[in-house]
Design a protein around this motif. Structure first.
Motif, mmCIF file in Angstrom:
data_model
loop_
_atom_site.group_PDB
_atom_site.id
_atom_site.type_symbol
_atom_site.label_atom_id
_atom_site.label_comp_id
_atom_site.label_asym_id
_atom_site.label_seq_id
_atom_site.Cartn_x
_atom_site.Cartn_y
_atom_site.Cartn_z
ATOM 1 N N ASP A 227 -24.444 57.721 -29.039
ATOM 2 C CA ASP A 227 -23.422 56.997 -29.795
ATOM 3 C C ASP A 227 -22.651 57.933 -30.728
ATOM 4 N N PHE A 228 -23.330 58.934 -31.281
ATOM 5 C CA PHE A 228 -22.653 59.946 -32.095
ATOM 6 C C PHE A 228 -21.630 60.699 -31.246
ATOM 7 N N CYS A 229 -22.004 61.027 -30.027
ATOM 8 C CA CYS A 229 -21.125 61.779 -29.125
ATOM 9 C C CYS A 229 -19.844 61.002 -28.842
ATOM 10 N N CYS A 230 -19.961 59.701 -28.636
ATOM 11 C CA CYS A 230 -18.769 58.908 -28.326
ATOM 12 C C CYS A 230 -18.134 58.303 -29.578
ATOM 13 N N GLU A 231 -18.719 58.627 -30.750
ATOM 14 C CA GLU A 231 -18.187 58.179 -32.046
ATOM 15 C C GLU A 231 -17.982 56.665 -32.050
ATOM 16 N N ARG A 232 -19.046 55.964 -31.644
ATOM 17 C CA ARG A 232 -18.932 54.509 -31.504
ATOM 18 C C ARG A 232 -18.609 53.808 -32.833
ATOM 19 N N ASN A 233 -19.219 54.281 -33.905
ATOM 20 C CA ASN A 233 -19.024 53.621 -35.198
ATOM 21 C C ASN A 233 -18.462 54.558 -36.259
ATOM 22 N N LYS A 234 -17.723 55.559 -35.837
ATOM 23 C CA LYS A 234 -17.147 56.482 -36.795
ATOM 24 C C LYS A 234 -15.816 55.940 -37.304
ATOM 25 N N GLY A 235 -15.556 56.160 -38.572
ATOM 26 C CA GLY A 235 -14.290 55.725 -39.141
ATOM 27 C C GLY A 235 -14.470 55.202 -40.545
ATOM 28 N N SER A 236 -13.377 54.908 -41.197
ATOM 29 C CA SER A 236 -13.415 54.455 -42.586
ATOM 30 C C SER A 236 -13.496 52.939 -42.708
ATOM 31 N N ASP A 237 -13.467 52.221 -41.586
ATOM 32 C CA ASP A 237 -13.571 50.769 -41.626
ATOM 33 C C ASP A 237 -14.989 50.378 -42.046
#
Length: 338
Positions: A227-237
């Motif tokens: 999930d880190f690799c695909c940045e599933r929950n990355k962001g400022s939201d």
């Protein structure tokens, strides 16, 4: 006449044995240690997609894929690296999706190479292309997985599964199966683009591990990394970041020296957040080194080699999460007021 018939039958079976021998690659490992087998059996099982075969693992040829069996009626789109199996329809909808998957899979190669240190092309895995299946319905999704596994698959709401056979010949990825719901999702986090990269990360990680070593890895490591690799929950939201209740859950139940509880899918979302924390704290190069060292070592040994105490690191991680949560809540409140 009888002798001719016997000769033909004998020649047929000799040829078949020869062909089978050609399809089976040379053994990569002389043995897999019992401790490593125990780890695989603990993390494995049918629902994980991991099959352990202490022998040669059978044929690696794509000719023997489920998608190439005539009675299964699959069509395919392929290039030099990937085969995507799909079913034809009048509108050519699924053919278009198959072609898109081929394009997206190729886009993922440099992403995986940068993070994982290497991508495994067919030449690296006994000339086997990565097979990807696009079932049309939820029931077919379950059936395809069951057929590849050779046993009934009990779906637990998965949206994708990477199936691999680990044997003395290495790690053979039998196929990635994508749930058709991915193509209808309005949430990018559960769409086919991110999920394909997640599953391809499993392909690379599983293939990178040296199973002749006494290795050990945890569920949060495997799923969190994907999930880190695909940045599933990355962001400022703020919706993509752990809530205060989830942070409390991490503090109380997520130990870095063991598997995370499966009850809330913690190996995925909590594991992902730990890798963000590692990147922010130690830098991306150090994180990549850490990941790649786990291919040949137990993760606890890798922690200790970097002078990281798991308990202390978990406390620092929780503190970092609380600070970020407070910052996001404050920022979001200001935006709401405006």
């Amino acid at each position: 006449m009888v002798l001719t018939a016997i000769f033909c039958v004998t020649a047929f079976f000799v040829g078949k044995v020869y062909k089978t021998g050609q399809d089976r690659p040379p053994l990569k490992y002389s043995l897999i240690p019992k401790s490593t087998l125990d780890v695989l059996n603990r993390l494995g099982g049918i629902n994980s997609g991991i099959i352990v075969d202490i022998n040669g693992g059978g044929s690696w040829s794509n000719e023997n894929d489920l998608g190439n069996l005539e009675e299964e009626s699959w069509s395919k789109e392929e290039d030099e690296y990937f085969i995507v199996y799909y079913h034809r329809d009048k509108e050519a909808l699924w053919q278009g999706r198959a072609l898109d998957i081929v394009r997206e899979a190729n886009k993922n190669i440099p992403i995986l190479t940068e993070l994982m240190g290497k991508y495994y092309y067919p030449a690296d895995v006994n000339d086997r292309k990565l097979s990807i299946y696009l079932p049309v319905t939820e029931s077919e999704y379950t059936n395809v997985i069951s057929k590849i596994l050779g046993q009934p698959f009990s779906d637990k709401g998965t949206i994708g599964l990477t199936i691999c056979t680990i044997s003395l010949a290495g790690c053979k990825t039998d196929g990635i199966v994508l749930n058709p719901c991915l193509f209808e999702s309005k949430d990018r986090r559960n769409g086919y683009v991110l999920t394909l990269l997640h599953e391809m990360n499993h392909y690379v990680y599983n293939t990178s591990i040296d199973y002749s070593k006494e290795i050990e890895y945890y569920n949060w490591q495997k799923e969190g990394l994907a999930d880190f690799c695909c940045e599933r929950n990355k962001g400022s939201d703020p919706r993509y970041f752990p809530t205060n209740d989830q942070i409390d859950f991490i503090k109380g139940k997520c130990r870095l020296s063991q598997n995370f509880p499966e009850e809330t899918n913690a190996p995925y979302w909590a594991g992902e957040q730990f890798f963000y924390y590692m990147e922010d704290t130690y830098g991306r190069d150090s994180l990549k080194k850490f990941i790649q060292e786990t291919y040949t070592q137990k993760i606890n040994d890798v922690f200790h080699a970097h002078s990281i105490d798991e308990k202390t690191e978990q406390e620092k991680w929780v503190q970092s999460l609380r600070q970020k949560r407070a910052t996001l809540d404050s920022l979001y409140a200001d935006i709401q007021i405006q």
